[in-house]
Design an enzyme around this catalytic site. Structure first.
Site, short mmCIF file in Angstrom:
data_model
loop_
_atom_site.label_atom_id
_atom_site.label_comp_id
_atom_site.label_asym_id
_atom_site.label_seq_id
_atom_site.Cartn_x
_atom_site.Cartn_y
_atom_site.Cartn_z
N HIS A 13 10.84 7.10 6.86
CA HIS A 13 11.29 7.14 5.47
C HIS A 13 12.78 7.47 5.52
O HIS A 13 13.26 8.06 6.48
CB HIS A 13 10.51 8.19 4.67
N ASN A 55 9.90 4.45 1.94
CA ASN A 55 9.91 3.94 3.30
C ASN A 55 11.22 3.20 3.53
O ASN A 55 11.84 2.71 2.58
CB ASN A 55 8.76 2.94 3.46
N CYS A 76 6.76 10.46 -1.23
CA CYS A 76 5.69 11.36 -0.84
C CYS A 76 5.50 12.33 -2.00
O CYS A 76 6.42 13.09 -2.32
CB CYS A 76 6.05 12.10 0.45
N ARG A 83 0.83 -1.21 0.00
CA ARG A 83 0.00 0.00 0.00
C ARG A 83 0.87 1.27 0.00
O ARG A 83 1.00 1.96 -1.01
CB ARG A 83 -0.94 -0.02 1.23
N ASP A 84 1.50 1.54 1.11
CA ASP A 84 2.25 2.80 1.21
C ASP A 84 3.39 2.83 0.21
O ASP A 84 3.71 3.88 -0.37
CB ASP A 84 2.79 2.95 2.64
N HIS A 118 7.38 4.72 11.99
CA HIS A 118 7.29 4.59 10.53
C HIS A 118 8.23 5.62 9.91
O HIS A 118 7.91 6.81 9.85
CB HIS A 118 5.83 4.87 10.16
#
Ligand code: HMG
Ligand code: MG
Length: 299
Positions: A209, A249, A240, A15-16, A207
């Site tokens: 990056h 990530n 992003c 997903r991300d 979380h």
């Protein structure tokens, strides 16, 4: 503080990670990715996102993906849901967990979900109630916990407030996201400590990056501070769209390598994960961002 013997990794690549990849990935390839991650041993996989396809075209095939994956008992397959429309889709797709997400920065909230932080919390309330009613796990995710592409610094108090609200809304776990990858270890530690004063540490995740190359150092600092859940994405996918130069990530392969190397247990098979990272990079026609996968697959 001593390091834990066991760490839970939430694999957010499907997903991300994929939502920001330019190359369109077929539903079949996404299904294959989730299945490979299941086989690699992850217990929580963020598999899809029920958001507006106009906003995030890459996630338009989420229903197909959820219908196609092989589900291993005990593994949580979660999906992102910004509103009730997303929740209804998640319900139909038999997601085990829905993720609501808010920003710690007002400007980012407007750009990302087209409403203020306060309005987004109002929308989350409906989703949170519906999740409770349907007995679906509810997770929360906070963007821009360490900095915002628009407003720059994000006060720690703002992160604490959003985390408190998400936890109070029923999120069993709230993930603190460094969406643009600007945090450093001392800052990460201080932020986690401040949030943990209001929300129990065992309800928090981190979380990161890797934009500035700080992700592993930040994770280690947060583990020392007491967190036990880390989000990461296979092959370091993601980015992003609103932050120039923001990279993906932190790569799951690199996190797993570090944790195993320090004697922490994750339940993830690093060889299978590296093979999956290399396979995904080939699907995306780009070099993997994982240092471990690069090293292990070097000719
Ligand atoms: P909006 O335009 O303000 O909402 O978008 P709207 O209610 O006016 O709806 C607009 C259109 O979207 C309508 O369609 C709706 O039906 C449709 P139209 O009538 O124009 O054809 N729509 C939907 N379609 C499918 N699923 C839905 C849905 N909701 C409305 N759930 C909205 C508001 C929230 C929908 C929009 O802004 C959106 O989808 N945003 C998603 C943004 C997003 O996914 N960003 C990435 C997630 S956050 C993130 O990645 C960071 C994180 O990972 C942490 C980190 O990495 O650090 C969490
Ligand atoms: Mg992310």
């Amino acid at each position: 503080m001593t390091l834990p013997s066991k760490v839970k990794i939430v694999e957010v690549g499907p997903r991300d990670g994929l939502q920001n990849e330019k190359e369109t990935i077929s539903a079949d390839a996404k299904v294959a990715l989730v299945n490979r991650l299941t086989d690699a041993g992850f217990v929580n996989i963020e598999a899809a996102s029920f958001v507006s396809p106009k906003w995030v075209p890459q996630m338009a095939t989420s229903a197909e993906v959820m219908a196609g994956i092989r589900r291993k008992p005990g593994v949580i397959y979660s999906v992102l849901t910004p509103n009730m429309k997303g929740f209804e889709a998640a319900l139909a797709a038999q997601a085990d967990e829905v993720v609501i997400f808010g920003a710690a920065s007002e400007a980012f909230s407007q750009k990302n979900i087209n409403c203020s932080i306060a309005e987004s919390i109002e929308r989350f309330r409906d989703v949170a109630q519906a999740a409770k009613q349907h007995n679906i796990r509810l997770r929360g995710s906070i963007s821009c916990s360490f900095g915002c592409p628009y407003q720059g610094e994000v006060p720690v108090a703002d992160v604490v407030r959003v985390a408190q609200r998400l936890h109070a809304a029923g999120c069993y776990e709230v993930s603190l996201g460094d969406t643009i990858g600007v945090g450093t270890p001392a800052k990460a530690r201080a932020m986690l400590r401040a949030v943990a004063a209001e929300v129990p540490m065992d309800a928090l995740a981190v979380h990161f990056h890797d934009t500035y190359g700080q992700a592993l150092a930040n994770i280690l600092a947060c583990l020392e501070e007491g967190v036990r859940v880390v989000d990461s994405a296979v092959s370091g996918t993601g980015g992003c769209p609103y932050a120039k130069g923001a990279t993906g990530n932190v790569a799951s392969e690199d996190v797993v390598y570090m944790l195993h190397g320090m004697g922490m247990h994750t339940g993830v098979d690093l060889d299978l994960l590296v093979a999956t990272g290399a396979w995904l990079a080939a699907q995306l026609h780009k070099e993997t961002a994982s240092r471990v996968t690069r090293a292990r697959t070097a000719a």
